[in-house]
Design a protein around this motif. Sequence first.
Motif, PDB file in Angstrom:
ATOM      1  N   THR A  43     -45.781  -9.572 -46.117  1.00  0.00           N
ATOM      2  CA  THR A  43     -46.482  -9.000 -44.933  1.00  0.00           C
ATOM      3  C   THR A  43     -45.632  -8.969 -43.607  1.00  0.00           C
ATOM      4  O   THR A  43     -44.511  -9.780 -43.558  1.00  0.00           O
ATOM      5  CB  THR A  43     -47.918  -9.886 -44.845  1.00  0.00           C
ATOM      6  N   LYS A  44     -46.305  -8.363 -42.740  1.00  0.00           N
ATOM      7  CA  LYS A  44     -45.576  -8.314 -41.496  1.00  0.00           C
ATOM      8  C   LYS A  44     -45.320  -9.736 -41.098  1.00  0.00           C
ATOM      9  O   LYS A  44     -44.117  -9.971 -40.488  1.00  0.00           O
ATOM     10  CB  LYS A  44     -46.484  -7.363 -40.520  1.00  0.00           C
ATOM     11  N   GLN A  46     -45.051 -12.342 -42.374  1.00  0.00           N
ATOM     12  CA  GLN A  46     -43.884 -13.148 -43.195  1.00  0.00           C
ATOM     13  C   GLN A  46     -42.628 -12.625 -42.745  1.00  0.00           C
ATOM     14  O   GLN A  46     -41.778 -13.434 -42.604  1.00  0.00           O
ATOM     15  CB  GLN A  46     -44.212 -13.082 -44.628  1.00  0.00           C
TER      16      GLN A  46
END
Length: 145
Positions: A43-44, A46
């Motif tokens: 994800t962004k 992460q």
Amino acid sequence: MLSTLMNDMKSAMKSGHKSEVIALRNLIGKVKAKQIDNGKNLTKDQCIKVILSAAKQLKDSIQQYKDGNREDLAKNESFELSIVERYLPEQMNEEEVRSIVKKTIIDVDAKSLKDMGKVMGNAMQVVGSEADGSIVQKIVREELS
């Protein structure tokens, strides 16, 4: 996020910025390694955590090179850090962090440095990737002392 990094690397390659290409390759490598470890796309948030980690490593390296009187290597790492920081969200200033820490201290009813763990955990959840943990820690120490 990964596609942005890849596109930026292609642009740097086309324009002949070798140092920028190297910095972006390192960053892409770290993001891909984390992606492989997770077994799925990141994800962004992460990705930002991976980039924050890379920035922290670079800052540590710069300090060690400066301590060892290796300004040439510190300069290279500083350039790479400037590239990495482009992909991080804007960082909170110290006053914003201090206000969050003060609110957190009240919320968790912290009285002394013994409560630092509770305050740090809650404050870091609020600031997320928008503040460096070492700055938060410094402010928490100041406020609890």
